[in-house]
Structure formats: structure tokens, C-alpha cells
Motif scaffolding. Structure first.
Motif, PDB file in Angstrom:
ATOM      1  N   ASP A  16      98.831  56.030   1.237  1.00 29.82           N
ATOM      2  CA  ASP A  16      98.768  57.313   0.410  1.00 29.82           C
ATOM      3  C   ASP A  16      99.264  57.216  -0.741  1.00 29.82           C
ATOM      4  O   ASP A  16     100.298  56.310  -0.966  1.00 29.82           O
ATOM      5  N   ASP A  17      98.920  57.842  -1.823  1.00 26.39           N
ATOM      6  CA  ASP A  17      99.683  57.877  -3.109  1.00 26.39           C
ATOM      7  C   ASP A  17      99.383  56.601  -4.122  1.00 26.39           C
ATOM      8  O   ASP A  17     100.241  56.228  -4.801  1.00 26.39           O
ATOM      9  N   VAL A  18      98.441  55.826  -3.365  1.00 32.93           N
ATOM     10  CA  VAL A  18      97.985  54.737  -4.197  1.00 32.93           C
ATOM     11  C   VAL A  18      97.477  55.044  -5.886  1.00 32.93           C
ATOM     12  O   VAL A  18      96.524  55.643  -5.864  1.00 32.93           O
ATOM     13  N   ILE A  19      97.786  54.356  -6.718  1.00 31.42           N
ATOM     14  CA  ILE A  19      97.405  54.189  -8.039  1.00 31.42           C
ATOM     15  C   ILE A  19      96.570  53.025  -8.217  1.00 31.42           C
ATOM     16  O   ILE A  19      96.986  52.083  -7.844  1.00 31.42           O
ATOM     17  N   SER A  20      95.099  53.246  -8.104  1.00 29.34           N
ATOM     18  CA  SER A  20      94.211  52.223  -8.052  1.00 29.34           C
ATOM     19  C   SER A  20      93.767  51.844  -9.670  1.00 29.34           C
ATOM     20  O   SER A  20      93.267  52.612 -10.355  1.00 29.34           O
ATOM     21  N   LEU A  21      93.916  50.541  -9.716  1.00 32.55           N
ATOM     22  CA  LEU A  21      93.294  50.268 -11.213  1.00 32.55           C
ATOM     23  C   LEU A  21      92.486  48.906 -10.792  1.00 32.55           C
ATOM     24  O   LEU A  21      92.094  47.920 -11.569  1.00 32.55           O
TER      25      LEU A  21
END
Length: 389
Positions: free
Chosen positions: A31-36
């Protein structure tokens, strides 16, 4: 019980899954991952392209096209290459429309490579080249590029890898993951090495529209190179059309004739609605592409400056939409860095070794995301780096 190990193709069993998708799949479960991690534009497909697709469906243009693609689309591609790189391809005999750039790469390699042929692959690079070469019975031969050379292929490195078994050079510029480009002067040196050989070139130019401060140059523009070059491009990156699955191959007629045969049996034709949308993209959407490039450029400068400030030396990319900072100062390997960052700060990036062993010691960070998204990611990465000290 069936012993599937005995049934499955040996080569496909030995191929490792994509390192990009590995971290993308892990990130999706948190949850709440910032994916780059994924190279997918965050911009919507320009409206006129979407509108053209809607009109195509409403007009019931949903049947098969010619195997090589709509002739009208191939004419648009021919006009587009003429405008952008001053090379004209015959739309009837030298252009094949494919299901994305990925299919274009696959069928081009399979058309050329015989068992035992050596294929030179410039690394770090996109993950698909080596597996496709292996599945074709060829032998992948990596050529390492280095940050001190701006991740460019040098004539000396190329010469050192050529043998009497060399069939093909894969030239992926602008580069994924490094963002490196090759200038005309750089390409002329490569051309000098190849000119008196029978070595073919697969030039993957999917990011050719995404350059910053310098116009893209194709090796097919260099004297004597068009006749030995298969040029790959597509719509996913420049036109924000990843899900439309539309690409193309431009190649000399004798090669294109065989490529379309393989495409014919494996695919039949590219999606008809996407093909009509592609005409609109090429003919009328260059201003929209430039707007996206301008925004990418702002993000590029932000990330490059940020990683350098954090002590993760970052090569200044001149193409694509990735930065490739060096994480060796942390004392960690690429996968260890990415796993700890993901689990402790919920930021997903891709380990550099996913793009070949020469990518070890780096991470790939995509800036196909908003500045707000990138700013929050950098804040978390800064916390992570500070905690390591």
C-alpha cells in the motif's frame, strides 16, 4: 503425473523473468507505494487521437487490414521519417506495422538470426534483446558502456567484440535505462567500423522524439548504413499510446519482405483501430508531443539535480525519460538497494542489473510521472540515504 520440465522448451526455462516487472509486481502488493519503475507516460493520449479511434469504431472500420498494415498509415510513417530524419522508406515494400515496438524487435531479430550467430548488444539496455536472441538460437554478446564515456558505444569497444560469427549489432539509442544518446559524430565512428563488413544493425529508436537540446540522429542517416539498418519505432512513448500496441519496422525491401512473412503467421495484423489512430498521431500531433517533451525536460533536470545533491552521482541524460544514478557510494548492490528502499520507504525503482550486468551499481528511475510524484519520492529517498549514514 506429467513431468513438465521434460516438456517445456529448454531455452525458455533458462531465461530469467524481467527485472523490471519483478519490482513492479512487488510494489503492487504494498500500500501507498510511489512507483518510479515503469516507463509509461503519465499523460493521456492526445484527444484527437482518441477521437479518431472513436470515429473509426463508429464507422465500423474494425476488420483485418493488410498484413503490413494500412497503406495510408505506412504512407504517414514514410512522410514522418522523411520529416524527422530525412530518410524516405517505400510504404509499399519497406515498412511493416507491428503490435508495438516489442513485436518489431522480436520479428526483426528472428528474421535475421540463425543458430550460432552472434548478436552484439549494447548494455545497459532494455530487457528483451538478449532473451529474443537466445530464443532464436543466437548468441547474445554484451558490449558494456560506461558512465565515463557518457554511456555511448565507442568504436574501440565495438571492434573488440566483433568475430567472424557476428551477424547483428543492436543499437538502442536514445537509451533505456541510461538516457544516453549517440550524436552524428559518434555514429560515424561506428559506421566506419561496420562499413566493410556484412554486419546488420537493429536500431531501436522508440525514444527518438524524446531528446533534450539536441535533435535525434539515426545511424541509417550515415553514408552506407541505410542498406544494413533495420529501424524500429512506435507510438507508445512519444504519443503516450502504450496500451494501443502500435509500432513499426523500416527496413530494406529484401528484409522487410521476410519480416512481414513472420508477422503474417504470428500476428496477422496490428489492431485496426490503433492503426487509424496512428495516422492522426503522425500527421497532426507533433505539437502535443513537444509539450510532453518540455514537461519531461523539467522533470529530468529536477531528478538529475536531486540525485547529485544526495551524493548519488547521476549521469545527465539527453534522451528518453529515465535517470540512471550510481548507488555505489552506499556500499549496496542494486537489488539490495531497491529492496530496502521499497520496504522501508515505499518507493519502487528498478535495479540497474536488470538491464545487463554492466548496470550493476546503478538504479533506473523513470520521470514519466508528475513533479509532485517525483518530489515526494525524492523526499523519501533522501530520508533513506540519511538513515544509511
Amino acid at each position: 503425473m506429467i513431468d513438465y520440465d521434460k516438456i517445456l522448451n529448454k531455452t525458455i526455462k533458462e531465461i530469467k523473468p524481467s527485472g523490471i516487472r519483478k519490482f513492479f509486481d512487488i510494489a503492487q502488493e504494498i500500500d501507498d507505494v510511489i512507483s518510479l519503475g515503469v516507463g509509461e507516460p503519465d499523460f493521456p493520449t492526445p484527444w484527437s487521437i482518441r477521437q479518431k479511434a472513436i470515429q473509426t469504431i463508429e464507422n465500423k472500420r474494425t476488420i483485418y487490414t493488410a498484413n503490413a498494415g494500412l497503406e495510408s498509415l505506412r504512407k504517414s510513417i514514410s512522410n514522418y521519417t522523411k520529416r524527422h530524419i530525412n530518410i524516405e522508406y517505400d510504404p509499399k515494400t519497406e515498412i511493416v506495422v507491428t503490435v508495438g515496438g516489442s513485436e518489431a524487435i522480436d520479428i526483426s531479430i528472428r528474421t535475421l538470426v540463425n543458430p550460432g550467430d552472434e548478436v552484439l548488444i549494447v548494455e545497459p539496455c532494455f530487457v528483451c534483446y538478449s532473451p529474443i536472441v537466445s530464443l532464436s538460437g543466437g548468441v547474445p554478446v554484451p558490449i558494456e558502456t560506461k558512465m565515463e564515456d557518457n554511456f555511448k558505444l565507442t568504436a574501440e569497444a565495438l571492434k573488440a567484440k566483433i568475430t567472424d560469427k557476428t551477424k547483428l549489432l543492436i543499437l538502442p539509442f536514445p537509451n533505456n535505462p541510461t538516457g544516453a544518446i549517440m550524436t552524428r559524430k559518434d555514429l560515424e565512428k561506428i559506421a566506419d567500423v561496420l562499413r566493410d563488413t556484412d554486419i546488420m544493425i537493429l536500431s531501436d529508436e522508440i525514444y527518438s522524439e524524446l531528446t533534450y537540446g539536441r535533435k535525434h540522429c539515426s545511424i541509417a542517416q550515415i553514408d552506407g548504413m541505410r542498406e544494413r539498418t533495420i529501424m524500429i519505432n512506435g507510438f507508445s512513448k512519444a504519443f503516450a499510446m502504450t496500451g494501443w500496441r502500435l509500432g513499426y519496422v523500416c527496413a530494406p525491401q529484401p528484409i522487410a519482405k521476410q519480416i512481414v512473412k513472420l508477422h503474417q503467421y504470428a500476428i496477422m495484423c496490428s489492431p485496426t483501430v490503433s492503426q487509424y489512430a496512428g495516422i492522426e498521431a503522425l500527421d497532426n500531433c507533433e505539437k502535443e508531443v513537444q509539450k510532453m517533451v518540455n514537461e519531461y525536460n523539467v522533470r529530468r533536470r529536477f531528478l538529475t539535480d536531486s540525485f547529485n545533491r544526495l551524493g548519488l552521482t547521476c549521469f545527465n541524460p539527453e534522451g528518453a525519460f529515465y535517470v540512471f544514478p550510481c548507488i555505489k557510494s552506499t556500499g549496496m548492490k542494486s537489488e539490495e538497494f531497491c529492496e530496502k528502499l521499497l520496504h522501508s520507504k515505499k518507493v519502487a525503482v528498478v535495479p540497474g542489473n536488470a538491464f545487463g550486468e554492466s548496470g550493476e551499481g546503478h538504479i533506473r528511475v523513470s520521470y514519466a510521472y508528475s513533479l509532485n510524484h517525483l518530489n515526494e519520492a525524492i523526499s523519501r529517498i533522501e530520508e533513506f540515504i540519511n538513515e544509511l549514514k
